[in-house]
Design a protein around this motif. Structure first.
Motif, PDB file in Angstrom:
ATOM      1  N   ALA A   1       4.966  -9.549  16.833  1.00 44.76           N
ATOM      2  CA  ALA A   1       3.812  -8.604  16.914  1.00 44.76           C
ATOM      3  C   ALA A   1       4.109  -7.157  16.569  1.00 44.76           C
ATOM      4  N   ALA A   2       3.132  -6.558  16.017  1.00 43.80           N
ATOM      5  CA  ALA A   2       3.268  -5.209  15.687  1.00 43.80           C
ATOM      6  C   ALA A   2       4.498  -4.830  14.924  1.00 43.80           C
ATOM      7  N   VAL A   3       4.279  -5.280  13.852  1.00 41.20           N
ATOM      8  CA  VAL A   3       5.541  -4.911  12.660  1.00 41.20           C
ATOM      9  C   VAL A   3       4.974  -3.909  11.896  1.00 41.20           C
ATOM     10  N   THR A   4       5.811  -2.591  11.816  1.00 41.59           N
ATOM     11  CA  THR A   4       5.304  -1.473  11.099  1.00 41.59           C
ATOM     12  C   THR A   4       6.159  -1.157   9.782  1.00 41.59           C
ATOM     13  N   LEU A   5       5.496  -1.010   8.858  1.00 38.29           N
ATOM     14  CA  LEU A   5       5.979  -0.929   7.738  1.00 38.29           C
ATOM     15  C   LEU A   5       5.574   0.577   7.008  1.00 38.29           C
ATOM     16  N   ALA A   6       6.435   1.333   6.427  1.00 36.43           N
ATOM     17  CA  ALA A   6       5.981   2.287   5.573  1.00 36.43           C
ATOM     18  C   ALA A   6       5.383   1.744   4.297  1.00 36.43           C
ATOM     19  N   GLY A   7       4.744   2.715   3.443  1.00 36.98           N
ATOM     20  CA  GLY A   7       4.201   2.346   2.414  1.00 36.98           C
ATOM     21  C   GLY A   7       5.397   1.861   1.356  1.00 36.98           C
ATOM     22  N   GLY A   8       5.323   0.706   0.759  1.00 35.73           N
ATOM     23  CA  GLY A   8       6.267   0.347  -0.189  1.00 35.73           C
ATOM     24  C   GLY A   8       7.264  -0.421   0.322  1.00 35.73           C
TER      25      GLY A   8
ATOM     26  N   GLY B   1       0.734  -1.185  -0.125  1.00 41.11           N
ATOM     27  CA  GLY B   1       0.099  -0.008  -0.033  1.00 41.11           C
ATOM     28  C   GLY B   1       0.876   1.141   0.002  1.00 41.11           C
ATOM     29  N   ASP B   2       0.205   2.460   0.041  1.00 40.22           N
ATOM     30  CA  ASP B   2       0.736   3.506   0.015  1.00 40.22           C
ATOM     31  C   ASP B   2       1.060   4.368   1.385  1.00 40.22           C
ATOM     32  N   GLU B   3       0.390   3.734   2.381  1.00 41.53           N
ATOM     33  CA  GLU B   3       0.305   4.184   3.743  1.00 41.53           C
ATOM     34  C   GLU B   3       1.211   3.213   4.962  1.00 41.53           C
ATOM     35  N   GLU B   4       1.449   3.968   5.646  1.00 43.53           N
ATOM     36  CA  GLU B   4       2.339   3.171   6.884  1.00 43.53           C
ATOM     37  C   GLU B   4       1.286   2.403   7.582  1.00 43.53           C
ATOM     38  N   GLY B   5       1.631   1.011   7.742  1.00 44.03           N
ATOM     39  CA  GLY B   5       0.582   0.320   8.651  1.00 44.03           C
ATOM     40  C   GLY B   5       1.246  -0.667   9.739  1.00 44.03           C
ATOM     41  N   THR B   6       0.393  -1.101  10.805  1.00 43.53           N
ATOM     42  CA  THR B   6       1.125  -1.836  11.531  1.00 43.53           C
ATOM     43  C   THR B   6       0.226  -3.253  11.867  1.00 43.53           C
ATOM     44  N   GLN B   7       0.943  -4.469  11.605  1.00 43.00           N
ATOM     45  CA  GLN B   7       0.258  -5.705  11.694  1.00 43.00           C
ATOM     46  C   GLN B   7       1.108  -6.723  12.468  1.00 43.00           C
ATOM     47  N   ASP B   8       0.474  -7.745  12.819  1.00 40.36           N
ATOM     48  CA  ASP B   8       1.179  -9.114  13.500  1.00 40.36           C
ATOM     49  C   ASP B   8       1.684  -9.772  12.599  1.00 40.36           C
ATOM     50  N   VAL B   9       2.647 -10.462  12.445  1.00 39.15           N
ATOM     51  CA  VAL B   9       3.288 -11.695  11.690  1.00 39.15           C
ATOM     52  C   VAL B   9       3.195 -12.852  12.336  1.00 39.15           C
ATOM     53  N   VAL B  10       1.885 -13.599  12.095  1.00 42.85           N
ATOM     54  CA  VAL B  10       2.008 -14.990  12.900  1.00 42.85           C
ATOM     55  C   VAL B  10       2.448 -16.262  12.044  1.00 42.85           C
ATOM     56  N   PHE B  11       2.909 -17.093  12.774  1.00 43.61           N
ATOM     57  CA  PHE B  11       3.717 -18.280  12.285  1.00 43.61           C
ATOM     58  C   PHE B  11       2.900 -19.675  12.787  1.00 43.61           C
ATOM     59  N   SER B  12       2.100 -20.432  11.847  1.00 43.30           N
ATOM     60  CA  SER B  12       1.449 -21.349  12.436  1.00 43.30           C
ATOM     61  C   SER B  12       1.853 -22.723  11.769  1.00 43.30           C
ATOM     62  N   VAL B  13       1.704 -23.867  12.527  1.00 39.27           N
ATOM     63  CA  VAL B  13       1.947 -25.075  11.949  1.00 39.27           C
ATOM     64  C   VAL B  13       0.697 -26.031  11.808  1.00 39.27           C
ATOM     65  N   ASP B  14       0.358 -26.503  10.779  1.00 36.44           N
ATOM     66  CA  ASP B  14      -1.128 -27.278  10.736  1.00 36.44           C
ATOM     67  C   ASP B  14      -2.189 -26.574  11.234  1.00 36.44           C
TER      68      ASP B  14
END
Length: 300
Positions: A28-35, A7-20
């Motif tokens: 938790a709370a990974v923040t990335l600027a647009g691009g 996207g073009d805007e900064e955002g914050t989301q959790d990155v979850v690792f799952s098995v089966d």
């Protein structure tokens, strides 16, 4: 993993690792600027319960990525069977034929160990490919120390592959010699008092220990009141499976005409009758004068 904010805007989301489908850990709370892009990693310790495969998933609120990962069963050396004697004597080699199978998915080597009452007595390094089966011999030679003061004793042996163990009980017995009479030569049916009566005897030690024993020739009589008598003997020393030949003799005393003598060869473990002999009247030369002169002249 790699996460991209498309996207073009900064955002914050959790990155979850799952098995089966089961969450294992979260960044938790990974923040990335647009691009902007970021990378990270998750670790997971697979177990035998995860075979044959797992589905690993990394997800955010907007997207997910999955990968099917094969999980191999580690090498697993199982004992299918152990074959051995139920009992052996001291000094006799005891062999355990151990049938092994690598029930895992990977090739490996294992220390195959034989223990006696908790003490290691032999170790062999064994390598098997996945699914391979092999029979490995392990050996032990019992000693007098295994018996102590007992005539026999049950020993417990343990076979260990590092993955599996199995126990076998074996009876250890004291070694004994066994002098067996394998052949004799017959004595004559008739003889005279004073004649030599002989038999040749073949003796084999069929026991499990070397020993020295006495081989005897016994004589019995047809006359009442005459007890069985040992008339000859010889001491021999034999190793296990060794064979010896010896000759035993008797010379009956004179004036025993009409008596029948029976002979038996005897060892500590065996006896064999070798025959009977009837004693005939001894030769006696009688002199009778058929004719003679009544008188003679000196010089005639």
């Amino acid at each position: 993993y790699e996460i991209v904010n498309t996207g073009d805007e900064e955002g914050t989301q959790d990155v979850v690792f799952s098995v089966d489908g089961s969450p294992e850990t979260t960044d938790a709370a990974v923040t990335l600027a647009g691009g902007e892009t970021t990378t990270g990693s998750f670790t997971y310790q697979a177990s035998s319960d995860d075979t044959p495969e797992i589905t690993a998933e990394v997800s955010t609120d907007d997207d997910s990525a999955q990968e099917v990962i094969a999980v191999n069963e580690p090498a697993n050396f199982q004992i299918n069977d152990i074959t051995s004697s139920d009992s052996v004597v001291v000094g006799q080699q005891l062999t355990f034929d151990v049938e092994l199978e690598n029930a895992g998915d990977l090739s490996a080597g294992r220390d195959l160990t034989l223990s006696r009452d908790g003490d290691t007595v032999q170790t062999k390094l064994v390598g098997l490919r996945s699914g391979e089966t092999d029979t490995i011999p392990l050996t032990y030679v019992p000693t007098d120390a295994d018996l102590g003061v007992q005539e026999s004793r049950d020993l417990t042996f343990t076979v260990d592959t590092e993955d599996a163990t199995q126990q076998v009980s074996v009876t250890i017995e004291a070694a004994e010699a066994n002098f067996k009479i394998t052949e004799t030569t017959s004595i004559p049916d008739e003889a005279r008092s004073g004649d030599e009566i002989a038999t040749t005897v073949t003796i084999e030690n069929t026991g499990s220990a070397a020993a020295e024993q006495t081989v005897s020739l016994l004589r019995d009589s047809s006359f009442s009141g005459v007890e069985e008598t040992m008339v000859d003997s010889e001491s021999i020393d034999l190793d296990t499976d060794e064979v010896a030949e010896l000759t035993l003799t008797d010379i009956p005393s004179v004036n025993r005409e009409g008596e029948t003598l029976s002979y038996t060869v005897d060892t500590a473990a065996d006896d064999t009758e070798v025959g009977s002999v009837e004693l005939l009247e001894s030769a006696e030369f009688t002199v009778n004068l058929l004719s003679q002169s009544d008188t003679v002249t000196a010089g005639d």
